[in-house]
Design a protein around this motif. Sequence first.
Motif, PDB file in Angstrom:
ATOM      1  N   LEU A   1      -1.639  11.514  43.627  1.00 17.43           N
ATOM      2  CA  LEU A   1      -2.270  11.522  44.937  1.00 17.43           C
ATOM      3  C   LEU A   1      -3.160  10.298  45.104  1.00 17.43           C
ATOM      4  N   GLN A   2      -3.289   9.876  46.348  1.00 18.72           N
ATOM      5  CA  GLN A   2      -4.115   8.731  46.717  1.00 18.72           C
ATOM      6  C   GLN A   2      -5.278   9.234  47.569  1.00 18.72           C
ATOM      7  N   HIS A   3      -6.504   8.914  47.145  1.00 20.46           N
ATOM      8  CA  HIS A   3      -7.682   9.183  47.960  1.00 20.46           C
ATOM      9  C   HIS A   3      -7.811   8.001  48.906  1.00 20.46           C
ATOM     10  N   ARG A   4      -7.572   8.254  50.181  1.00 16.41           N
ATOM     11  CA  ARG A   4      -7.444   7.197  51.182  1.00 16.41           C
ATOM     12  C   ARG A   4      -8.788   6.529  51.489  1.00 16.41           C
ATOM     13  N   ALA A   5      -8.741   5.195  51.614  1.00 18.27           N
ATOM     14  CA  ALA A   5      -9.940   4.419  51.929  1.00 18.27           C
ATOM     15  C   ALA A   5     -10.596   4.949  53.200  1.00 18.27           C
ATOM     16  N   LEU A   6     -11.913   4.922  53.223  1.00 21.22           N
ATOM     17  CA  LEU A   6     -12.663   5.471  54.355  1.00 21.22           C
ATOM     18  C   LEU A   6     -12.347   4.769  55.670  1.00 21.22           C
ATOM     19  N   TRP A   7     -12.033   3.488  55.635  1.00 18.19           N
ATOM     20  CA  TRP A   7     -11.765   2.745  56.866  1.00 18.19           C
ATOM     21  C   TRP A   7     -10.383   3.045  57.443  1.00 18.19           C
TER      22      TRP A   7
ATOM     23  N   GLY B   1      -9.273   8.574  56.904  1.00 14.72           N
ATOM     24  CA  GLY B   1      -9.881   8.103  55.666  1.00 14.72           C
ATOM     25  C   GLY B   1     -10.685   9.188  54.969  1.00 14.72           C
ATOM     26  N   GLY B   2     -10.710   9.115  53.651  1.00 14.77           N
ATOM     27  CA  GLY B   2     -11.428  10.079  52.836  1.00 14.77           C
ATOM     28  C   GLY B   2     -10.598  11.282  52.450  1.00 14.77           C
ATOM     29  N   THR B   3      -9.412  11.418  53.036  1.00 14.85           N
ATOM     30  CA  THR B   3      -8.533  12.520  52.676  1.00 14.85           C
ATOM     31  C   THR B   3      -7.594  12.072  51.565  1.00 14.85           C
ATOM     32  N   TRP B   4      -6.884  13.035  50.996  1.00 10.13           N
ATOM     33  CA  TRP B   4      -5.921  12.770  49.933  1.00 10.13           C
ATOM     34  C   TRP B   4      -4.520  12.826  50.502  1.00 10.13           C
ATOM     35  N   GLY B   5      -3.683  11.915  50.067  1.00  9.33           N
ATOM     36  CA  GLY B   5      -2.303  11.880  50.519  1.00  9.33           C
ATOM     37  C   GLY B   5      -1.441  11.177  49.494  1.00  9.33           C
ATOM     38  N   LEU B   6      -0.370  10.595  49.992  1.00 11.16           N
ATOM     39  CA  LEU B   6       0.595   9.912  49.138  1.00 11.16           C
ATOM     40  C   LEU B   6       0.525   8.421  49.369  1.00 11.16           C
TER      41      LEU B   6
END
Length: 184
Positions: free
Chosen positions: A63-69, A73-78
């Motif tokens: 999983l990738q913790h998505r950059a805030l910008w 942002g701030g969520t987890w995805g692929l």
Amino acid sequence: MDSTAAPQVGESPFAPLLPGDPRRPLGPRDPGDAWVNGDRGRFWGRFGSAGLLVHDPAKGVLLQHRALWSHQGGTWGLPGGALHQGEEAIHGALREAHEEAAVPPGNLQVLFTSVFDVGYWSYTTVVALALQPFEAAISDAESIELQWVGIDGVGGKELHPGFAAAWPGLRSRLTEARGIAGRL
């Protein structure tokens, strides 16, 4: 672009570069890097988007913790993103996962794909098995963190809304595909 306003078609989803923030991209890098709008909403990727759900039986799902910008942002995805013009979804998902998380494309067996299609835009999830263990590494500005998460733990993360909606079906198909692959 006003950083509080939603980007329009063709605009970058990235906030302007701020002093001391070298990780934030400066804007589109490919003609596919643009928003598309329609009656079902606004989506990233003029030619559609794709992401890679890679599973390592010993480690779980990457999983990738998505950059805030970024959008959501701030969520987890692929790891994933906008497709290039004429690019096949599997190739795009492998390319994006390599760019964002150093996923070695030659180390994967594609199990299946799942497509979310709204007519004017589509997102393809490419589900693959890691043939050999590897260490994922943040290799661009789109990740806060990368983490291997057990299948039972994925739903406990604050997931990107699109991934959250797709995860139950993807989990079921992955569990079935793992059982079949294990018997081959």
